[in-house]
Structures are given as structure tokens and as C-alpha cells.
Design a protein around this motif. Sequence first.
Motif, PDB file in Angstrom:
ATOM      1  N   GLU A 220       0.823  -1.218   0.000  1.00 61.03           N
ATOM      2  CA  GLU A 220       0.000   0.000   0.000  1.00 61.03           C
ATOM      3  C   GLU A 220       0.854   1.265   0.000  1.00 61.03           C
ATOM      4  N   ASP A 221       1.894   1.297   0.844  1.00 60.27           N
ATOM      5  CA  ASP A 221       2.627   2.560   0.923  1.00 60.27           C
ATOM      6  C   ASP A 221       4.023   2.499   0.293  1.00 60.27           C
ATOM      7  N   ASP A 222       4.383   1.295  -0.193  1.00 56.73           N
ATOM      8  CA  ASP A 222       5.652   1.129  -0.898  1.00 56.73           C
ATOM      9  C   ASP A 222       6.888   1.530  -0.077  1.00 56.73           C
ATOM     10  N   LYS A 223       6.697   1.607   1.260  1.00 54.52           N
ATOM     11  CA  LYS A 223       7.839   1.983   2.115  1.00 54.52           C
ATOM     12  C   LYS A 223       8.577   0.735   2.561  1.00 54.52           C
ATOM     13  N   GLU A 224       9.897   0.801   2.644  1.00 54.19           N
ATOM     14  CA  GLU A 224      10.647  -0.365   3.108  1.00 54.19           C
ATOM     15  C   GLU A 224      11.065  -0.171   4.555  1.00 54.19           C
ATOM     16  N   GLN A 225      10.920  -1.240   5.344  1.00 58.40           N
ATOM     17  CA  GLN A 225      11.328  -1.139   6.738  1.00 58.40           C
ATOM     18  C   GLN A 225      12.220  -2.316   7.084  1.00 58.40           C
ATOM     19  N   PRO A 226      13.381  -2.063   7.669  1.00 58.20           N
ATOM     20  CA  PRO A 226      14.236  -3.183   8.051  1.00 58.20           C
ATOM     21  C   PRO A 226      13.657  -3.953   9.234  1.00 58.20           C
ATOM     22  N   ALA A 227      13.790  -5.271   9.201  1.00 58.97           N
ATOM     23  CA  ALA A 227      13.241  -6.115  10.260  1.00 58.97           C
ATOM     24  C   ALA A 227      13.978  -7.452  10.261  1.00 58.97           C
ATOM     25  N   THR A 228      13.663  -8.287  11.259  1.00 63.94           N
ATOM     26  CA  THR A 228      14.217  -9.645  11.301  1.00 63.94           C
ATOM     27  C   THR A 228      13.041 -10.615  11.249  1.00 63.94           C
ATOM     28  N   VAL A 229      13.169 -11.660  10.435  1.00 58.53           N
ATOM     29  CA  VAL A 229      12.072 -12.641  10.344  1.00 58.53           C
ATOM     30  C   VAL A 229      12.115 -13.568  11.552  1.00 58.53           C
ATOM     31  N   LEU A 230      10.996 -13.672  12.254  1.00 54.84           N
ATOM     32  CA  LEU A 230      10.938 -14.561  13.417  1.00 54.84           C
ATOM     33  C   LEU A 230      10.398 -15.929  13.019  1.00 54.84           C
ATOM     34  N   ASP A 231       9.308 -15.927  12.244  1.00 54.37           N
ATOM     35  CA  ASP A 231       8.669 -17.213  11.939  1.00 54.37           C
ATOM     36  C   ASP A 231       7.610 -17.032  10.854  1.00 54.37           C
ATOM     37  N   ILE A 232       7.123 -18.154  10.340  1.00 52.65           N
ATOM     38  CA  ILE A 232       5.935 -18.123   9.484  1.00 52.65           C
ATOM     39  C   ILE A 232       4.921 -19.040  10.155  1.00 52.65           C
ATOM     40  N   ASP A 233       3.759 -18.517  10.456  1.00 50.77           N
ATOM     41  CA  ASP A 233       2.758 -19.288  11.189  1.00 50.77           C
ATOM     42  C   ASP A 233       1.972 -20.216  10.269  1.00 50.77           C
ATOM     43  N   LEU A 234       1.206 -21.112  10.870  1.00 53.30           N
ATOM     44  CA  LEU A 234       0.379 -22.039  10.090  1.00 53.30           C
ATOM     45  C   LEU A 234      -0.640 -21.304   9.226  1.00 53.30           C
ATOM     46  N   ASP A 235      -1.011 -20.108   9.661  1.00 51.39           N
ATOM     47  CA  ASP A 235      -1.965 -19.338   8.849  1.00 51.39           C
ATOM     48  C   ASP A 235      -1.278 -18.549   7.737  1.00 51.39           C
ATOM     49  N   GLY A 236       0.000 -18.800   7.529  1.00 59.17           N
ATOM     50  CA  GLY A 236       0.726 -18.175   6.426  1.00 59.17           C
ATOM     51  C   GLY A 236       1.294 -16.800   6.756  1.00 59.17           C
ATOM     52  N   GLY A 237       0.982 -16.307   7.944  1.00 57.32           N
ATOM     53  CA  GLY A 237       1.449 -14.971   8.335  1.00 57.32           C
ATOM     54  C   GLY A 237       2.952 -14.950   8.603  1.00 57.32           C
ATOM     55  N   LEU A 238       3.575 -13.866   8.183  1.00 59.48           N
ATOM     56  CA  LEU A 238       5.015 -13.685   8.404  1.00 59.48           C
ATOM     57  C   LEU A 238       5.199 -12.844   9.657  1.00 59.48           C
ATOM     58  N   LYS A 239       5.872 -13.427  10.648  1.00 64.77           N
ATOM     59  CA  LYS A 239       6.098 -12.699  11.890  1.00 64.77           C
ATOM     60  C   LYS A 239       7.472 -12.039  11.838  1.00 64.77           C
ATOM     61  N   VAL A 240       7.483 -10.731  11.997  1.00 62.54           N
ATOM     62  CA  VAL A 240       8.776 -10.027  11.955  1.00 62.54           C
ATOM     63  C   VAL A 240       8.942  -9.157  13.191  1.00 62.54           C
ATOM     64  N   LYS A 241      10.209  -8.878  13.495  1.00 64.96           N
ATOM     65  CA  LYS A 241      10.529  -7.947  14.577  1.00 64.96           C
ATOM     66  C   LYS A 241      11.243  -6.762  13.940  1.00 64.96           C
ATOM     67  N   PHE A 242      10.664  -5.583  14.120  1.00 66.62           N
ATOM     68  CA  PHE A 242      11.299  -4.380  13.566  1.00 66.62           C
ATOM     69  C   PHE A 242      12.460  -3.947  14.456  1.00 66.62           C
ATOM     70  N   ASP A 243      13.275  -3.072  13.921  1.00 63.36           N
ATOM     71  CA  ASP A 243      14.478  -2.680  14.655  1.00 63.36           C
ATOM     72  C   ASP A 243      14.161  -1.955  15.967  1.00 63.36           C
ATOM     73  N   ASP A 244      12.913  -1.408  16.085  1.00 63.67           N
ATOM     74  CA  ASP A 244      12.543  -0.773  17.356  1.00 63.67           C
ATOM     75  C   ASP A 244      11.846  -1.772  18.296  1.00 63.67           C
ATOM     76  N   ASP A 245      12.029  -3.092  18.008  1.00 60.58           N
ATOM     77  CA  ASP A 245      11.520  -4.187  18.845  1.00 60.58           C
ATOM     78  C   ASP A 245      10.029  -4.489  18.709  1.00 60.58           C
ATOM     79  N   ARG A 246       9.301  -3.758  17.868  1.00 59.30           N
ATOM     80  CA  ARG A 246       7.891  -4.094  17.650  1.00 59.30           C
ATOM     81  C   ARG A 246       7.809  -5.412  16.882  1.00 59.30           C
ATOM     82  N   VAL A 247       6.884  -6.299  17.318  1.00 52.13           N
ATOM     83  CA  VAL A 247       6.682  -7.566  16.599  1.00 52.13           C
ATOM     84  C   VAL A 247       5.341  -7.481  15.886  1.00 52.13           C
TER      85      VAL A 247
END
Length: 260
Positions: A220-247
Motif C-alpha cells: 500500500e505505501d511502498d515503504k521499506e522497513q528493516p526487520a528480522t524474520v521470526l517465523d511463518i505461522d500455520l496461517d501463512g502470516g510472516l512474523k517479523v521484529k522491527f528494529d525498534d523491537d515491535r513484533v
Amino acid sequence: MNIELLNSELVKINYLNEIIYFEELDSTNGYAKKNNLSSDTLLITSNQTSGIGRFNRQWKTTPSKDLTFSLIKTIDIRIDEVHLVNFYSSYILLISLKEYLSAYNIQDISLKWPNDLIFNGRKIAGILLDVKDLKNDLKKFIIGIGINVNSIEFSEDLKIKATSIINEIKSELSIEMILILFIKNFFEKIFLIQSKEELMKNWLMNTQIIGKKINFRKIEDDKEQPATVLDIDLDGGLKVKFDDDRVKKFYSGEISLLYN
Ligand code: BTN
């Protein structure tokens, strides 16, 4: 395109009902959306002139060198599990390519969320899923697949993120053999869609993104944000942790791996 070979390998022995071939077509997914094709139909063209990628991007290929096709498949699946067809298709494509490339001792093909195939760090294949009859239990999927097989030239902007099998292994491959392996594996392992734990476990075993630094892009906003991939859930969702610790968990978007 050797349609005779495809017919004898895939139609006569009952994987597919029908193969529809066009020498040239704007988009196999576009055609399948406009026409009422029956389940187990393969629609393929040697020259896709206006290929559609995810987020309405263009998908470019070299005539007769690459694979562009759509598989029509009716699947009984709940609406909240439709994403499994995406994960299933990319997993099957990956194992089919690995099977074909085992003679070349190729290991470095992997999956990137949500459904890209990566070879030596760059994209070689993508999947565009369209669904008809979303409200019915039986849903008709148009599984559109593009694979860069024997394309040698890439534009400057594509070169950074895309490659082809020929450019990586320096050998020309048979597009028909890749397609035959994909279709056979797709129909033989289709039970995996009903077994999401096993499917997602297999998918996760073939990705290299868990724990990696990425750039996450919301379309939607075409903005890039650095993060670390934590996991991919059974529902297909990608769980990430942003550099400011938000998950956060995302169901759509795009990631690019940061190599440093
Ligand atoms: C992506 O953006 O990664 C998905 C690319 C999907 C391309 C394929 S080629 C065959 C089918 N027909 C289309 O117009 N698109 C898909």
C-alpha cells in the motif's frame, strides 16, 4: 513447445483433463479468469505478451525460452486456508526443480515468503494465484506460474533481483520436462493441502529467511522497513521484529533479504 510430449505424459495417463496451448497469449491467468475452464486444465503459451505478476506488476519472459502457464484446479478448502494453496504450489515447484537439477548437484534453490523461488540469492520463479467461487466450499484456483528457465538477457533493473536457471547452471534445460515433473508432483502430493502442519513444516525446511535481516515492504505505501524474520505461522502470516523491537504479523507484502 512439444505439446505432443506434454499430452502423452500428462493427459493420456490421467493427470490432466486437457492442455490448452496458444503460441501467443497476453496472460494465461487473464485468459483463465475470462473463460470458464474446467478443473485439471493446463493453459500454456510459448509467448506471453502481457504477463501479470503480483501487485499488478509485469512479468516478462523470453518467447519459447521460459515457462508461463496456469493450472486450473478445483479444491475443497475453507476460505481461511486458501493461502495453503500458495504455499503448496511453491513447495511443489521447488521440489520439482530440485529433482530435475539433482544431476547438476544443485542445492541452493530456496523459498521466499510468500511464494517466490530463489536461486543463488535471486528470483527464478513466481506464482500468481487467482480464485474463483471464493464463497463456495469448492473453489476454483488459477495457479499461474512463471519460471525463468532459458532466458539469458535481463534488463538492468531486473538483473539485480532476478536470474534464470540457465544463467546459474550454464546449461539449457527442457521446459517440457520441468513442467511434467511439476504437474506429476502436484497431483501426487495434493493430500498435503489437507495436512497443513506437514505442508508448512516442509515449506519452512526449504526457506532460508528465518532469523534473517530483511527489508519489509507493505505494498500500500511502498515503504521499506528493516526487520528480522521470526517465523511463518500455520496461517501463512510472516512474523517479523522491527528494529525498534515491535513484533508484527503480515499476510501480504514483500520482503527482500539483506546480505550483510
Ligand atoms: C510474481 O509476481 O512473482 C508472480 C508472477 C506470476 C507470473 C505467471 S506467468 C503465468 C501466469 N500468467 C500471468 O499473467 N502471470 C502468471
